[in-house]
Scaffold this motif. Structure first.
Motif, short mmCIF file in Angstrom:
data_model
loop_
_atom_site.label_atom_id
_atom_site.label_comp_id
_atom_site.label_asym_id
_atom_site.label_seq_id
_atom_site.Cartn_x
_atom_site.Cartn_y
_atom_site.Cartn_z
N UNK A 198 0.97 -1.07 -0.05
CA UNK A 198 -0.03 0.06 0.00
C UNK A 198 1.00 1.28 0.16
N UNK A 199 1.97 1.41 0.25
CA UNK A 199 2.88 2.30 0.27
C UNK A 199 3.14 3.16 1.56
N UNK A 200 2.18 3.90 1.81
CA UNK A 200 2.10 5.01 2.96
C UNK A 200 1.51 4.33 4.28
N UNK A 201 2.11 4.51 5.23
CA UNK A 201 1.74 3.87 6.50
C UNK A 201 0.40 4.28 7.14
N UNK B 216 -2.17 5.02 5.12
CA UNK B 216 -3.08 4.34 4.37
C UNK B 216 -3.34 2.91 4.75
N UNK B 217 -1.93 2.26 5.18
CA UNK B 217 -2.29 0.81 5.38
C UNK B 217 -2.92 0.99 6.85
N UNK C 235 6.98 1.62 2.13
CA UNK C 235 6.57 0.26 1.97
C UNK C 235 5.63 -0.34 2.71
N UNK C 236 4.65 0.21 3.42
CA UNK C 236 3.67 -0.37 4.41
C UNK C 236 2.87 -1.12 3.52
N UNK C 237 2.36 -2.00 4.31
CA UNK C 237 1.50 -2.97 3.86
C UNK C 237 0.61 -3.45 4.71
#
Length: 394
Positions: free
Chosen positions: A328-331, A333-334, A360-362
């Motif tokens: 997802x990219x941004x923390x 958003x994750x 690289x949040x996921x």
């Protein structure tokens, strides 16, 4: 005193603003495909319970029988009065399962890495470490005092290059890599890394925490997967993931195991694994040695879920194992994605820095043999709903 602690609150506030503050949820049920999380029944996409062993009736029975025979705890370190028959039986069985000559158990996989690395290398030595190795490897390497030289992730050419550059600067050397990388789900090219270790006469260690019960014939791990029996010097593992219990193991050559009994600090200075834990691990080995059914079901579930997530338009990264990262990219958003999943009945936690690199949040989905096809379909539908609401997929 309050002024001396102000910096901690400031750091905590910064974590919250960046979406990096970890709000820990509470489990109120046994591990399985479904959990009671913060009082709410939820589909479990979080646990490392790959084979459903954490609540398996045969493991429960073995643990209960061990309590009746040995009591709860060992009440001593292994080297004084804490080595029980069940510990030695587990070590014999683990060595046979791994197809090595010897094994030694520890309180956890983390403790196993803290034991083995400082026992093998010191201040005059060097460790060649994959840049994405687990925190327990990093901490074990730091404790050793050896020089740590990182090589590019899963890149044998990079490993060989740093070995050449360090030639003549050390007494002993150790190459260390995870087997399956827990955040991305990719597998180390252990066959190529072994060839380099052999060519340069360097000790080779692999941490197979997420490979045991998953890779290889009947879940025997990454060494079995690459047919490298007798060639990898040190194989570290954990019984807290696919085995569903607690404990760590180091398997390999008898001389290394004997040395760890003399110099492995968690072995010498922390009480032994409890008898019910050890007995439950033996029961897990019984199940694995009788049939590959659970390992096969795990992989069937993983292939199905991963393919369907890709069809929905999600980015599942580079994973080739049942670990399925939803990139997802941004923390922030994750974290929002995780909260929305939970509101809709799916428990899947967000992972951000420092667990994974910044940007690289996921959501990391952990597939299990305990999941039914209906469970997976329900999870896929909720991921589709949340993904569209948050603009992650079309």
């Amino acid at each position: 005193m309050a002024n001396r602690l102000n910096w901690i609150q400031e750091e905590l506030d910064t974590l919250q603003q960046a979406g990096l503050y970890n709000r820990i949820r509470t489990i109120g049920s046994p591990q399985g495909a479904w959990l009671v999380v913060d009082g709410k029944k939820s589909l479990n996409f979080c646990s490392n319970n790959y084979l459903g062993f954490a609540n398996h009736p045969r493991l429960l029975k073995a643990a209960q029988e061990a309590i009746n025979r040995y009591g709860i705890g060992p009440a001593a370190v292994r080297s004084i009065a804490g080595t029980m028959e069940v510990h030695l039986e587990l070590e014999r069985r683990m060595a046979a399962f791994k197809k090595v000559d010897a094994a030694i158990t520890f309180q956890s996989g983390f403790c196993a890495n803290l034991a083995v690395i400082p026992a093998l290398v010191g201040k005059e030595d060097v460790i060649f470490s994959d840049e994405l190795n687990h925190a327990s490897i990093i901490d074990g390497a730091r404790l050793s005092g050896a020089k740590i030289i990182r090589f590019a992730h899963a890149d044998p050419a990079s490993l060989e290059q740093v070995i050449k550059e360090a030639a003549g600067t050390y007494r002993r050397a150790l190459i260390v890599t995870d087997g399956v990388f827990s955040m991305d789900g990719d597998v180390a090219p252990l066959d190529k890394i072994y060839a380099i270790a052999e060519n340069y006469d360097i000790l080779l260690m692999v941490d197979d925490a997420h490979g045991e019960g998953v890779l290889g014939t009947g879940g025997r791990g990454i060494v079995d997967h690459f047919h490298l029996h007798g060639k990898v010097d040190i194989e570290v593992g954990t019984m807290s993931k696919a085995f569903g219990v607690m404990g760590g193991v180091v398997a390999g050559k008898p001389v290394i195991v004997d040395w760890l009994r003399q110099r492995g600090r968690p072995f010498l200075f922390s009480s032994a694994v409890t008898p019910p834990d050890a007995a439950a691990c033996i029961a897990a080995l019984d199940v694995l040695e009788e049939s590959t059914e659970l390992v096969d079901r795990l992989w069937d579930n993983a292939r199905y879920f991963k393919a369907e997530m890709k069809n929905l338009g999600f980015d599942t990264g580079v994973s080739t194992t049942p670990i399925t990262p939803i990139m997802l990219g941004e923390a922030l958003l994750a974290q929002q994605f995780s909260r929305s999943l939970f509101e809709n009945g799916v428990f899947a936690m967000a992972l951000g820095f420092p667990t994974v690199p910044k940007g690289k949040a996921r959501i990391r989905v952990m597939i299990s043999a305990a999941h039914s096809r209906d469970d997976l379909d329900k999870g896929l539908e909720i991921f589709r709903k949340v993904g569209r609401e948050l603009g992650v997929i079309q």
